[in-house]
Design a protein around this motif. Structure first.
Motif, PDB file in Angstrom:
ATOM      1  N   VAL A   1      32.647  92.706 -24.623  1.00 43.39           N
ATOM      2  CA  VAL A   1      31.199  92.657 -24.415  1.00 43.39           C
ATOM      3  C   VAL A   1      30.657  91.529 -25.282  1.00 43.39           C
ATOM      4  CG1 VAL A   1      30.878  95.097 -23.865  1.00 43.39           C
ATOM      5  CG2 VAL A   1      30.884  94.399 -26.249  1.00 43.39           C
ATOM      6  N   THR A   2      29.530  90.958 -24.848  1.00 39.08           N
ATOM      7  CA  THR A   2      28.928  89.914 -25.664  1.00 39.08           C
ATOM      8  C   THR A   2      27.838  90.536 -26.530  1.00 39.08           C
ATOM      9  OG1 THR A   2      29.428  88.280 -23.979  1.00 39.08           O
ATOM     10  CG2 THR A   2      27.775  87.665 -25.620  1.00 39.08           C
TER      11      THR A   2
ATOM     12  N   GLU B   1      28.578  86.592 -29.349  1.00 36.98           N
ATOM     13  CA  GLU B   1      30.022  86.599 -29.615  1.00 36.98           C
ATOM     14  C   GLU B   1      30.708  87.666 -28.781  1.00 36.98           C
ATOM     15  OE1 GLU B   1      31.488  87.007 -33.675  1.00 36.98           O
ATOM     16  OE2 GLU B   1      29.614  86.064 -34.334  1.00 36.98           O
ATOM     17  N   THR B   2      31.954  87.383 -28.377  1.00 40.13           N
ATOM     18  CA  THR B   2      32.723  88.385 -27.643  1.00 40.13           C
ATOM     19  C   THR B   2      33.289  89.418 -28.611  1.00 40.13           C
ATOM     20  OG1 THR B   2      33.287  86.865 -25.878  1.00 40.13           O
ATOM     21  CG2 THR B   2      34.737  88.756 -26.163  1.00 40.13           C
ATOM     22  N   LYS B   3      33.016  90.687 -28.314  1.00 43.40           N
ATOM     23  CA  LYS B   3      33.544  91.786 -29.133  1.00 43.40           C
ATOM     24  C   LYS B   3      34.327  92.724 -28.233  1.00 43.40           C
ATOM     25  CE  LYS B   3      31.176  90.894 -32.982  1.00 43.40           C
ATOM     26  NZ  LYS B   3      31.889  90.549 -34.211  1.00 43.40           N
ATOM     27  N   PHE B   4      35.286  93.433 -28.821  1.00 44.70           N
ATOM     28  CA  PHE B   4      36.004  94.473 -28.085  1.00 44.70           C
ATOM     29  C   PHE B   4      35.325  95.805 -28.406  1.00 44.70           C
ATOM     30  CE2 PHE B   4      40.510  92.384 -27.756  1.00 44.70           C
ATOM     31  CZ  PHE B   4      39.943  91.290 -27.107  1.00 44.70           C
ATOM     32  N   ALA B   5      34.737  96.432 -27.391  1.00 50.44           N
ATOM     33  CA  ALA B   5      34.018  97.687 -27.642  1.00 50.44           C
ATOM     34  C   ALA B   5      34.941  98.759 -28.217  1.00 50.44           C
ATOM     35  CB  ALA B   5      33.360  98.191 -26.365  1.00 50.44           C
ATOM     36  N   CYS B   6      36.221  98.729 -27.865  1.00 50.89           N
ATOM     37  CA  CYS B   6      37.127  99.811 -28.286  1.00 50.89           C
ATOM     38  C   CYS B   6      37.409  99.795 -29.781  1.00 50.89           C
ATOM     39  CB  CYS B   6      38.425  99.766 -27.500  1.00 50.89           C
ATOM     40  SG  CYS B   6      39.446  98.323 -27.845  1.00 50.89           S
ATOM     41  N   VAL B   7      37.411  98.633 -30.411  1.00 49.12           N
ATOM     42  CA  VAL B   7      37.696  98.601 -31.848  1.00 49.12           C
ATOM     43  C   VAL B   7      36.508  98.101 -32.677  1.00 49.12           C
ATOM     44  CG1 VAL B   7      40.218  98.521 -31.797  1.00 49.12           C
ATOM     45  CG2 VAL B   7      38.931  96.398 -31.550  1.00 49.12           C
TER      46      VAL B   7
ATOM     47  N   PRO C   1      32.526 101.574 -30.342  1.00 47.78           N
ATOM     48  CA  PRO C   1      31.617 101.290 -29.225  1.00 47.78           C
ATOM     49  C   PRO C   1      30.149 101.152 -29.627  1.00 47.78           C
ATOM     50  CG  PRO C   1      32.229 103.609 -29.216  1.00 47.78           C
ATOM     51  CD  PRO C   1      33.040 102.959 -30.303  1.00 47.78           C
ATOM     52  N   GLU C   2      29.822 101.407 -30.914  1.00 49.82           N
ATOM     53  CA  GLU C   2      28.423 101.318 -31.321  1.00 49.82           C
ATOM     54  C   GLU C   2      28.082  99.887 -31.729  1.00 49.82           C
ATOM     55  OE1 GLU C   2      26.645 104.560 -33.736  1.00 49.82           O
ATOM     56  OE2 GLU C   2      26.393 102.968 -35.215  1.00 49.82           O
ATOM     57  N   PHE C   3      26.977  99.369 -31.190  1.00 46.62           N
ATOM     58  CA  PHE C   3      26.539  98.012 -31.521  1.00 46.62           C
ATOM     59  C   PHE C   3      25.025  97.986 -31.712  1.00 46.62           C
ATOM     60  CE2 PHE C   3      30.444  97.138 -29.051  1.00 46.62           C
ATOM     61  CZ  PHE C   3      31.111  96.312 -29.940  1.00 46.62           C
ATOM     62  N   ASP C   4      24.554  96.894 -32.299  1.00 48.17           N
ATOM     63  CA  ASP C   4      23.121  96.633 -32.439  1.00 48.17           C
ATOM     64  C   ASP C   4      22.544  96.367 -31.045  1.00 48.17           C
ATOM     65  OD1 ASP C   4      20.626  95.508 -32.719  1.00 48.17           O
ATOM     66  OD2 ASP C   4      21.177  94.248 -34.428  1.00 48.17           O
ATOM     67  N   ALA C   5      21.693  97.267 -30.580  1.00 46.60           N
ATOM     68  CA  ALA C   5      21.200  97.217 -29.207  1.00 46.60           C
ATOM     69  C   ALA C   5      20.543  95.887 -28.878  1.00 46.60           C
ATOM     70  CB  ALA C   5      20.193  98.346 -28.984  1.00 46.60           C
ATOM     71  N   HIS C   6      19.851  95.318 -29.863  1.00 47.93           N
ATOM     72  CA  HIS C   6      19.075  94.111 -29.580  1.00 47.93           C
ATOM     73  C   HIS C   6      19.937  92.869 -29.438  1.00 47.93           C
ATOM     74  CE1 HIS C   6      15.708  96.606 -31.583  1.00 47.93           C
ATOM     75  NE2 HIS C   6      15.732  96.799 -30.274  1.00 47.93           N
TER      76      HIS C   6
ATOM     77  N   VAL D   1      22.988  93.077 -27.666  1.00 49.16           N
ATOM     78  CA  VAL D   1      23.955  93.310 -26.580  1.00 49.16           C
ATOM     79  C   VAL D   1      23.511  92.637 -25.279  1.00 49.16           C
ATOM     80  CG1 VAL D   1      24.933  95.110 -25.063  1.00 49.16           C
ATOM     81  CG2 VAL D   1      24.775  95.498 -27.545  1.00 49.16           C
ATOM     82  N   ASP D   2      24.458  91.990 -24.596  1.00 47.46           N
ATOM     83  CA  ASP D   2      24.214  91.439 -23.265  1.00 47.46           C
ATOM     84  C   ASP D   2      24.476  92.552 -22.236  1.00 47.46           C
ATOM     85  OD1 ASP D   2      24.286  90.212 -20.781  1.00 47.46           O
ATOM     86  OD2 ASP D   2      25.344  88.428 -21.498  1.00 47.46           O
ATOM     87  N   PHE D   3      23.415  93.309 -21.928  1.00 52.06           N
ATOM     88  CA  PHE D   3      23.584  94.464 -21.038  1.00 52.06           C
ATOM     89  C   PHE D   3      23.904  94.050 -19.600  1.00 52.06           C
ATOM     90  CE2 PHE D   3      21.200  96.596 -24.442  1.00 52.06           C
ATOM     91  CZ  PHE D   3      21.959  97.749 -24.575  1.00 52.06           C
ATOM     92  N   ASP D   4      23.372  92.903 -19.175  1.00 51.84           N
ATOM     93  CA  ASP D   4      23.629  92.483 -17.792  1.00 51.84           C
ATOM     94  C   ASP D   4      25.126  92.233 -17.586  1.00 51.84           C
ATOM     95  OD1 ASP D   4      20.971  92.722 -17.264  1.00 51.84           O
ATOM     96  OD2 ASP D   4      20.519  90.611 -17.672  1.00 51.84           O
ATOM     97  N   GLU D   5      25.736  91.610 -18.583  1.00 49.26           N
ATOM     98  CA  GLU D   5      27.181  91.379 -18.493  1.00 49.26           C
ATOM     99  C   GLU D   5      27.938  92.713 -18.501  1.00 49.26           C
ATOM    100  OE1 GLU D   5      29.472  88.274 -20.942  1.00 49.26           O
ATOM    101  OE2 GLU D   5      29.961  90.167 -21.922  1.00 49.26           O
ATOM    102  N   LEU D   6      27.510  93.624 -19.358  1.00 48.04           N
ATOM    103  CA  LEU D   6      28.155  94.941 -19.420  1.00 48.04           C
ATOM    104  C   LEU D   6      28.110  95.614 -18.048  1.00 48.04           C
ATOM    105  CD1 LEU D   6      29.311  97.415 -21.055  1.00 48.04           C
ATOM    106  CD2 LEU D   6      26.934  98.114 -21.373  1.00 48.04           C
ATOM    107  N   MET D   7      26.914  95.588 -17.424  1.00 52.42           N
ATOM    108  CA  MET D   7      26.757  96.269 -16.131  1.00 52.42           C
ATOM    109  C   MET D   7      27.588  95.575 -15.056  1.00 52.42           C
ATOM    110  SD  MET D   7      22.811  97.569 -16.120  1.00 52.42           S
ATOM    111  CE  MET D   7      21.997  96.237 -16.967  1.00 52.42           C
ATOM    112  N   ARG D   8      27.658  94.256 -15.120  1.00 55.70           N
ATOM    113  CA  ARG D   8      28.482  93.529 -14.146  1.00 55.70           C
ATOM    114  C   ARG D   8      29.957  93.895 -14.309  1.00 55.70           C
ATOM    115  NH1 ARG D   8      30.870  89.247 -15.542  1.00 55.70           N
ATOM    116  NH2 ARG D   8      29.286  88.107 -16.728  1.00 55.70           N
ATOM    117  N   ARG D   9      30.398  93.948 -15.555  1.00 56.59           N
ATOM    118  CA  ARG D   9      31.813  94.256 -15.783  1.00 56.59           C
ATOM    119  C   ARG D   9      32.155  95.720 -15.478  1.00 56.59           C
ATOM    120  NH1 ARG D   9      35.170  90.710 -17.862  1.00 56.59           N
ATOM    121  NH2 ARG D   9      36.454  92.344 -18.771  1.00 56.59           N
ATOM    122  N   GLN D  10      31.149  96.603 -15.557  1.00 54.20           N
ATOM    123  CA  GLN D  10      31.410  98.005 -15.198  1.00 54.20           C
ATOM    124  C   GLN D  10      31.684  98.162 -13.698  1.00 54.20           C
ATOM    125  OE1 GLN D  10      27.852  99.839 -16.778  1.00 54.20           O
ATOM    126  NE2 GLN D  10      28.944 100.653 -18.559  1.00 54.20           N
ATOM    127  N   ARG D  11      31.254  97.150 -12.925  1.00 53.32           N
ATOM    128  CA  ARG D  11      31.398  97.262 -11.458  1.00 53.32           C
ATOM    129  C   ARG D  11      32.659  96.597 -10.918  1.00 53.32           C
ATOM    130  NH1 ARG D  11      25.642  96.060 -11.652  1.00 53.32           N
ATOM    131  NH2 ARG D  11      26.154  93.884 -11.287  1.00 53.32           N
TER     132      ARG D  11
END
Lengths: 449, 282
Positions: B224-225, B229-235, B238-243, B245-255
């Motif tokens: 996730v971005t 920066e690219t981060k690995f959510a698993c390590v 999974p908790e990040f600073d909400a402000h 996070v690139d949510f659009d990329e997250l939603m695209r990758r979830q699909r």
């Protein structure tokens, strides 16, 4: 030796080389000169008595040959397949100068396969129980080798493996057509039969705390180099960009090639571009071919500079993988999913410390490789998770765990081996370093009384 | 093999499952997850750890794809092939002052364990839980027990405030001095809700749920971005600073596997029908 035709093998995941039969093995073994000072043994990272086992093969005593190999190497069917023999035992063979060395790797594989298929070899003798407890982190080649060596010396060994199957890169990384999983499972079962306990689904540092781990009499760290590198270019997080680790894990470990019978999917792509020139890149490109895609490999130097084994680059080319050399990706195109990869031509000038030419981008030489899937295979570094959780453990620049010649870390009862200490290397190098560490661990434990 | 100790349907299509897995329950902290694989041909799926009791861990999930439907068909005493964990970095729990913990939909499941640890760390904790309708609300009593105050909302007004959690959050931000906010739910809900706190400059955490394979930092599927920066959510998460996070990329990758997910589910449900009479589906 006798590879299956590329036309056949790109339609399945069966082994490229079906291996020797008994007659062929004996004939090959008879070529060995039985040198007084065998250079091949010097070339072997685990010091197998090569002339010794080959003499037994020549006599048709395959089981005796197996026992000779297994006294130094618990994973011979694996090593016979994936060791770079051309730069080790076979490279050192005196016959190599005359053109063709003894096919030591093929013989090792033959002996191990024969023992597995046709006989019920006796497990090696175990020393008396010492009551010492050793924790091994990771069940890849280094972890399994160290565990086998330590349990044979009478120590109580527990391996902690985070995945649901033991074997590490042998299971998730190397594809079936190079290393059948049945072979890996059988050799790991052989190690478990010695009395090694394997806890699957246990991520060391999380499922077992660093304190619990360090509470063992000795610890051997063998977490491997599992953290995939990315290039840091635009478009790298598009759908359809995989690390080689992910692509290979989906297919090798999770059997995505059998989707939907197997639940894990993989994007198959029609035109797959793989970035990199190592064995992992070849594996990824060849898996992509077997999933039905066209595959191209993008590498920044020349073909002869590729770190992959020559046999693997040859296999890849035979299977129709196109090599785009002296090129380096600068951007991945796509809206949702990958549509192409923009590259720059590389000019090679001078040499670096490894003796390879230094690639420099040529301004304005941009071109686009059509692709709907991009697999990045430019290397891995050690997964930092556990190492960072152990206070006082000294790490090197690239996140490797620093060790001395015995494999000892900055913490006296903690040792490390394999890719976690060397950086990404080969299966046999990992096994060699694990054997050295196991000897040192045993010495330490026995001195403690 | 890991035994299911208890299982029940909490709401329409939402299930609670207690699994005996001492290696996870002994060390699990708020914000961590586990990865499970039901059988030998199964997929590895990440599920947030929503509770711990002795040797058992709890997961709460909605039956949406094949694996979650299959999991929903299992009951007490059934075995799960593999359960790995606890994975991920624990939630950043400390004494902030006043915190708001928000759960949306099945994401509510992750909130009681966070609210409880926050309260134990000395915070005053306000809970907000929201769902499409009253029938889909879960963990309400549990949240009421661990929060100083709890507000409920539904999209259709069938229970509590009529509207989204974002509305309630805005009201609280205007009324009180809030020091930290947690938002857990569908990606789109986390995106919209975290926009509410941005103008107030309030530290806001989200727990991301991208596609994962190993869950230990090995594959990079979950990248996730965050803050460019690219981060690995698993390590790294999974908790990040909400402000950040690139949510659009997250939603695209979830699909990425939407088509395959549909295919696998259709095949499973077709198979399930043909198995009428089998002990599980009779």
């Amino acid at each position: 030796m006798r590879d299956r035709s590329p036309d056949l093998r790109i339609h399945d995941f069966q082994e490229v080389d079906p291996g020797l039969n008994g007659q062929e093995a004996i004939a090959e073994a008879m070529l060995c000169l039985q040198c007084k000072k065998p250079l091949c043994v010097d070339g072997c990272p685990v010091g197998i008595d090569i002339p010794g086992f080959i003499a037994q093969v020549a006599e048709g005593n395959f089981l005796a040959a197996y026992e000779i190999i297994r006294s130094e190497n618990m994973l011979p069917a694996i090593c016979g397949r994936v060791c770079p023999q051309e730069v080790q035992c076979e490279g050192a063979c005196v016959l190599a100068n005359k053109g063709s060395p003894v096919a030591i790797g093929a013989l090792e594989r033959f002996v191990a396969d024969r023992a597995r298929e046709e006989t019920d070899p006796k497990p090696p003798a175990l020393a008396e129980q010492t009551g010492k407890r050793v924790a091994v982190v990771g069940s890849g080649p280094a972890g399994v080798t160290a565990a086998a060596e330590l349990v044979r010396r009478g120590h109580s060994v527990t391996i902690f493996e985070s995945l649901h199957e033991a074997g590490g890169v042998l299971i998730y990384g190397i594809p079936e057509f190079r290393l059948p999983k049945e072979v890996v499972r059988a050799e790991i079962e052989g190690v478990k039969d010695l009395g090694v306990t394997v806890h699957l689904n246990h991520l060391a540092g999380r499922s077992i705390t660093p304190e619990e781990l360090l509470g063992h009499d000795a610890v051997f760290l063998a977490m491997g180099a599992g953290l995939p590198h990315f290039m840091g270019i635009d478009g790298e997080n598009l759908n359809g960009v995989y690390s080689a680790n992910e692509f290979l894990t989906r297919v090798n470990l999770m059997h995505a090639d059998r989707f939907p019978e197997s639940d894990t999917p993989v994007m198959q792509g029609r035109r797959v571009a793989v970035v990199g020139g190592g064995n992992v890149a070849m594996d990824a490109a060849r898996v992509a071919r077997r999933l039905g895609a066209e595959a191209a490999l993008i590498y920044r130097r020349r073909e002869e500079d590729m770190p992959a084994r020559k046999a693997e680059t040859e296999h890849a080319k035979e299977e129709g993988v196109r090599f785009i050399t002296c090129a380096n990706p600068v951007k991945i195109y796509g809206e949702q999913s990958v549509t192409g990869i923009e590259c720059l031509r590389m000019d090679l000038q001078g040499t670096d410390e490894s003796g390879r030419p230094v690639p420099r981008p040529v301004e304005g030489s941009n071109f686009v490789v059509d692709a709907d899937l991009c697999i990045i295979a430019i290397g891995q570094s050690p997964n930092p998770l556990l190492a960072r959780m152990i206070p006082g453990l000294r790490l090197g620049k690239r996140g490797t765990v620093l060790v001395d010649d015995d494999g000892r870390t900055s913490i006296p009862h903690v040792f490390a081996g394999g890719d976690i200490s060397t950086g990404a290397a080969t299966v046999i190098t990992a096994m060699g370093s694990a054997k050295v560490a196991a000897v040192a661990i045993d010495r330490m434990l026995m001195e403690q009384g | 093999m890991y035994r299911i100790k208890e299982k029940k349907e909490l709401a329409d299509g939402i299930y609670e499952c207690w699994i005996e897995a001492p290696h996870i329950s002994r060390h699990a902290r708020a914000g961590q997850f586990l990865v499970l694989r039901i059988d030998d041909s199964g997929e590895r799926i990440p599920l947030t750890i929503s509770g711990v009791d002795g040797d058992d861990v709890r997961v709460i999930y909605m039956a949406v794809g094949k694996t979650t439907h299959y999991l929903a068909s299992l009951g007490e005493g059934d075995l799960i092939r593999d359960v790995a964990g606890p994975l991920g970095t624990p939630a950043t729990i400390r004494d902030y002052g006043t915190c708001v913990v928000i759960g949306g939909g099945v994401g509510i499941a992750c909130t009681p364990i966070i609210a409880k640890e926050l309260r134990e760390a000395g915070n005053r904790v306000i809970g907000i839980i929201g769902a499409r309708n009253a029938g889909l609300l879960i963990c309400e009593d549990e949240m009421r027990d661990v929060c100083d105050e709890l507000f409920v909302c539904t999209d259709d007004g069938s229970s509590g405030y009529h509207g989204f959690p974002a509305g309630l959050l805005k009201r609280e931000l205007e009324a009180l001095s809030i020091d930290a906010v947690w938002i857990i739910g569908p990606a789109i809900m986390m995106k919209i809700t975290s926009e509410v706190t941005r103008p107030y400059g309030v530290k806001t955490f989200v727990s991301l749920n991208p596609i994962m394979v190993d869950g230990t930092g090995m594959c990079g599927s979950c990248r996730v971005t965050v803050g460019g920066e690219t981060k690995f959510a698993c390590v790294d998460g999974p908790e990040f600073d909400a402000h950040q996070v690139d949510f659009d990329e997250l939603m695209r990758r979830q699909r990425i596997y939407l088509d395959q997910e549909k295919e696998a589910l259709a095949l499973y449900q077709n198979h399930e029908c043909r198995c009428m009479g089998d002990r599980k589906h009779a």
